[in-house]
Structure formats: structure tokens, C-alpha cells
Design an enzyme around this catalytic site. Structure first.
Site, PDB file in Angstrom:
ATOM      1  N   LYS A 124      21.078  20.855  81.486  1.00  0.00           N
ATOM      2  CA  LYS A 124      21.531  21.054  82.869  1.00  0.00           C
ATOM      3  C   LYS A 124      23.048  21.037  83.019  1.00  0.00           C
ATOM      4  O   LYS A 124      23.592  21.681  83.917  1.00  0.00           O
ATOM      5  CB  LYS A 124      20.919  19.988  83.794  1.00  0.00           C
ATOM      6  N   THR A 148      16.084  22.891  82.224  1.00  0.00           N
ATOM      7  CA  THR A 148      15.701  21.484  82.245  1.00  0.00           C
ATOM      8  C   THR A 148      16.367  20.752  81.085  1.00  0.00           C
ATOM      9  O   THR A 148      17.207  21.319  80.383  1.00  0.00           O
ATOM     10  CB  THR A 148      14.151  21.345  82.278  1.00  0.00           C
ATOM     11  N   GLY A 175       7.534  11.498  91.506  1.00  0.00           N
ATOM     12  CA  GLY A 175       8.275  12.686  91.926  1.00  0.00           C
ATOM     13  C   GLY A 175       7.604  14.024  91.713  1.00  0.00           C
ATOM     14  O   GLY A 175       8.289  15.035  91.549  1.00  0.00           O
ATOM     15  N   GLY A 233      20.401   3.590  89.621  1.00  0.00           N
ATOM     16  CA  GLY A 233      20.926   4.459  88.577  1.00  0.00           C
ATOM     17  C   GLY A 233      22.135   5.229  89.071  1.00  0.00           C
ATOM     18  O   GLY A 233      22.265   5.506  90.272  1.00  0.00           O
ATOM     19  N   ALA A 234      23.019   5.542  88.143  1.00  0.00           N
ATOM     20  CA  ALA A 234      24.240   6.269  88.510  1.00  0.00           C
ATOM     21  C   ALA A 234      24.540   7.348  87.475  1.00  0.00           C
ATOM     22  O   ALA A 234      25.692   7.639  87.176  1.00  0.00           O
ATOM     23  CB  ALA A 234      25.415   5.294  88.638  1.00  0.00           C
ATOM     24  N   SER A 252       6.167  21.253  79.952  1.00  0.00           N
ATOM     25  CA  SER A 252       6.627  21.689  81.274  1.00  0.00           C
ATOM     26  C   SER A 252       5.496  22.250  82.143  1.00  0.00           C
ATOM     27  O   SER A 252       4.665  23.037  81.673  1.00  0.00           O
ATOM     28  CB  SER A 252       7.697  22.768  81.114  1.00  0.00           C
TER      29      SER A 252
HETATM   30  P1  ATR Z   1      20.040  10.972  83.873  1.00  0.00           P
HETATM   31  O1  ATR Z   1      20.699  12.300  83.742  1.00  0.00           O
HETATM   32  O2  ATR Z   1      18.562  10.979  83.660  1.00  0.00           O
HETATM   33  O3  ATR Z   1      20.432  10.236  85.110  1.00  0.00           O
HETATM   34  P2  ATR Z   1      21.871   9.330  82.363  1.00  0.00           P
HETATM   35  O4  ATR Z   1      23.042  10.061  82.882  1.00  0.00           O
HETATM   36  O5  ATR Z   1      21.839   8.943  80.923  1.00  0.00           O
HETATM   37  O6  ATR Z   1      20.552  10.162  82.566  1.00  0.00           O
HETATM   38  O7  ATR Z   1      21.620   8.043  83.266  1.00  0.00           O
HETATM   39  C1  ATR Z   1      20.571   7.176  83.047  1.00  0.00           C
HETATM   40  C2  ATR Z   1      20.600   6.106  84.111  1.00  0.00           C
HETATM   41  O8  ATR Z   1      19.546   5.166  83.870  1.00  0.00           O
HETATM   42  C3  ATR Z   1      21.888   5.302  84.116  1.00  0.00           C
HETATM   43  O9  ATR Z   1      22.152   4.905  85.440  1.00  0.00           O
HETATM   44  C4  ATR Z   1      21.520   4.106  83.233  1.00  0.00           C
HETATM   45  O10 ATR Z   1      22.314   2.961  83.475  1.00  0.00           O
HETATM   46  P3  ATR Z   1      23.755   2.809  82.752  1.00  0.00           P
HETATM   47  O11 ATR Z   1      24.701   3.718  83.484  1.00  0.00           O
HETATM   48  O12 ATR Z   1      24.100   1.377  82.904  1.00  0.00           O
HETATM   49  O13 ATR Z   1      23.545   3.231  81.324  1.00  0.00           O
HETATM   50  C5  ATR Z   1      20.110   3.852  83.707  1.00  0.00           C
HETATM   51  N1  ATR Z   1      19.291   3.107  82.743  1.00  0.00           N
HETATM   52  C6  ATR Z   1      18.816   3.552  81.566  1.00  0.00           C
HETATM   53  N2  ATR Z   1      18.068   2.591  80.970  1.00  0.00           N
HETATM   54  C7  ATR Z   1      18.076   1.517  81.803  1.00  0.00           C
HETATM   55  C8  ATR Z   1      17.481   0.211  81.754  1.00  0.00           C
HETATM   56  N3  ATR Z   1      16.720  -0.175  80.718  1.00  0.00           N
HETATM   57  N4  ATR Z   1      17.705  -0.634  82.802  1.00  0.00           N
HETATM   58  C9  ATR Z   1      18.469  -0.263  83.847  1.00  0.00           C
HETATM   59  N5  ATR Z   1      19.060   0.957  83.945  1.00  0.00           N
HETATM   60  C10 ATR Z   1      18.860   1.845  82.935  1.00  0.00           C
END
Ligand code: ATR
Length: 279
Positions: A69, A65, A243, A131-132, A18
Site C-alpha cells: 500500500k 493490499t 471489519g 494503534g498509530a 483474499s
Molecule cells: P499497520 O499498517 O497494520 O498499522 P504498523 O504500521 O506496523 O502496521 O502498525 C502496527 C500497529 O500495531 C502499531 O501501532 C503497533 O504499535 P507500535 O507503534 O508501538 O509498534 C501496534 N502493535 C503491534 N503489536 C502490538 C502489541 N502486541 N501490543 C500493542 N500494540 C501493538
């Protein structure tokens, strides 16, 4: 004679990497605030107990972190509106009435970096968020507060993107899609909020989504942002950014919540860029 200083810190697991102790150390020095700040490696099963111990032992505030969270939402006795929207807490503050307040400064940190440091205009612009997961949820409300024309959320699992877009539809124009439906019109800003880079992957973004005016921003920094930043640079965008600015700005927002003064961020950001790389 030693004078007791207010104690702050960051709880994470792992937390050895960190930058928060460095960042807050510089903030404290620059603002003349008498405080200490250190990193605590806290395993998930002991998170709640350790938070209680920290505050009952005289601690004043914590950064939270990964992976804590979401657990921190439960530990907080009161939530700010933006923490409730994010459904995640990255800052805890002991208030004068001894109530532990949970806040989330991640989105505000991103907005500061985009608008103040990078001087981007978001209002009426087209945004694509990749991402979602939790990272996207954490920044959506502050981003929509800038009134972009549209925020398209694209995800490997389209249902998660659709659900998130619907959950935030009252705050602005949102659309949730799978990557195949992102379209071929260039976006003004593409934000990578996936964890795909951790495994060196790039989400399958249609080539037409990136144009010569597009800015690409990864919420992560360092090695975790490398794959996306390289992809963005090769795709001919105007600017590819990691970032680091968001990291420093979210810290400054936390510092302001705790101490009532917002530190200058430029010097710390420049120092981190020298250490990690300048993109
Ligand atoms: P965070 O809190 O970091 O957002 P998370 O809730 O696990 O972690 O979400 C990870 C995101 O990265 C999700 O949107 C995931 O897609 P899915 O919802 O389909 O799982 C996305 N992600 C992770 N690995 C990926 C990959 N290899 N290609 C595309 N999207 C990926």
C-alpha cells in the site's frame, strides 16, 4: 466469439486468502458490468514493474493490499486527497487520459460500515483508536470528517500516537497518548487498528474506557480480529464488530471509482458473515 472484457485485480503478497475476487465478482454480476477480476501474488521487489505491465497490457484497475500500500503511492501518477492524507494507496485506476490515479477507499469503507450498516452516530462522540501505524493513518481523515468530539489515539509507542495526532490536528480534535493515559471515562467507539491480534495480544486498554454503551470495532476480520472481539465481548461493551463490513464497503468504493456505479453491498456482506462468522 469471445469479447474482451475490462481487466481488474488485486496485487498482494500473499494474496491467496483474499476475498476481493469473490466480492468484485458478485458486484460485477449484480450491476451487469462486463469485467474480469483476479488475484495476483506479487513480490515486493517486482511490484512497480508488474503494475506497469498490468496497465500497459490493457488492465483498467487494481486493488492494492499488504504489503504494497505504501509502494503504490510511488507508482501512482496522481493521488486523491484522501490517498495523500493516508500516505497509502489501496486502489489504482487507469483514467481516460492514461494517468494512473491512486486512491484510498479504506477510510470511506469504514465510515460507510459505521454509519450506514451499523447506524452509529459519530458526530460529537468520543472515539478511541488503538494503534498509530498505517491502518490508523489510513482512516483518520474520513473519521475526523464526521466531526467526533475527540479522537484519542493510543499506542504502545506513545511518540507515534503523538505525531499522528499532531499531523491530523487541522482536521479535528485529536490527542495522542500511551495506553496508561487513556483515562477511565468510557468511549462511545473503540477502534482496534493495531496488529496485536495477529499474535493473539490485546493492547492494555484501561477497563474504564469500555462501558455498556461502548461499541468496539476491529479493522481486521476473521482470525486476526478474534482476540480483540473476544476481549470486547467479555468487557461488557454494547457491541463488538469485526471489519468485514469495512472490507466490503471499501471494495464498493473502489468499484464505483472504476465503473461509475456503486454496487449493493448487503448480499455480499451477509455471504461473508456466513462464511467467516457473524460478529
Ligand atoms: P499497520 O499498517 O497494520 O498499522 P504498523 O504500521 O506496523 O502496521 O502498525 C502496527 C500497529 O500495531 C502499531 O501501532 C503497533 O504499535 P507500535 O507503534 O508501538 O509498534 C501496534 N502493535 C503491534 N503489536 C502490538 C502489541 N502486541 N501490543 C500493542 N500494540 C501493538
Amino acid at each position: 466469439m469471445s469479447v474482451a472484457v475490462d481487466q481488474y485485480g488485486v496485487f498482494g503478497h500473499p494474496v491467496g486468502h483474499s476475498f476481493s475476487p469473490f466480492i468484485h465478482g458478485v458486484f460485477a454480476r449484480d450491476t451487469g458490468e462486463q469485467m474480469s477480476y483476479r488475484a495476483y501474488d506479487v513480490a515486493p521487489q517486482e511490484f512497480g514493474t508488474r503494475v506497469q505491465e498490468f496497465f500497459s497490457g490493457g488492465g483498467r484497475g487494481l486493488n492494492i493490499t499488504l504489503p504494497h500500500k505504501i509502494a503504490a503511492v510511488e507508482v501512482a501518477q496522481e493521488l486523491t486527497g484522501r490517498a495523500a492524507h493516508a500516505a497509502a494507496v489501496n486502489t489504482l485506476a487507469l483514467q481516460d487520459d492514461n494517468v494512473i490515479l491512486g486512491d484510498n477507499t479504506d477510510g470511506a469503507g469504514l465510515v460507510r460500515d459505521l454509519c450506514d450498516n451499523l447506524r452509529l452516530v459519530i458526530t460529537q462522540r468520543r472515539l478511541l483508536i488503538l494503534g498509530a501505524g498505517g491502518a490508523t493513518r489510513g482512516v483518520l481523515a474520513p473519521i475526523l470528517g464526521l466531526e467526533p468530539a475527540i479522537v484519542v489515539i493510543a499506542n504502545r509507542t506513545p511518540e507515534r500516537a503523538e505525531a499522528l495526532a499532531a499531523a491530523f490536528a487541522d482536521l479535528g480534535v485529536t490527542q495522542g497518548v500511551g495506553f496508561a493515559y487513556v483515562g477511565d471515562t468510557p468511549f462511545d467507539l473503540i477502534i482496534n487498528a493495531t496488529s496485536a491480534s495477529l499474535s493473539g495480544d490485546i493492547p492494555p486498554i484501561p477497563a474504564g474506557a469500555v462501558g455498556p454503551e461502548t461499541v468496539c470495532y476491529d479493522l481486521a476480520y476473521g482470525r486476526s480480529a478474534m482476540a480483540f472481539v473476544r476481549w470486547a465481548q467479555q468487557s461488557g461493551c454494547a457491541l463488538a464488530v469485526q471489519g468485514l463490513g469495512m472490507l466490503v464497503e471499501q471494495a464498493a468504493e473502489s468499484f464505483r471509482l472504476w465503473r461509475g456505479v456503486r454496487p449493493e453491498t448487503a448480499e455480499v456482506l451477509a455471504a461473508l458473515k456466513r462464511r467467516i462468522g457473524s460478529v
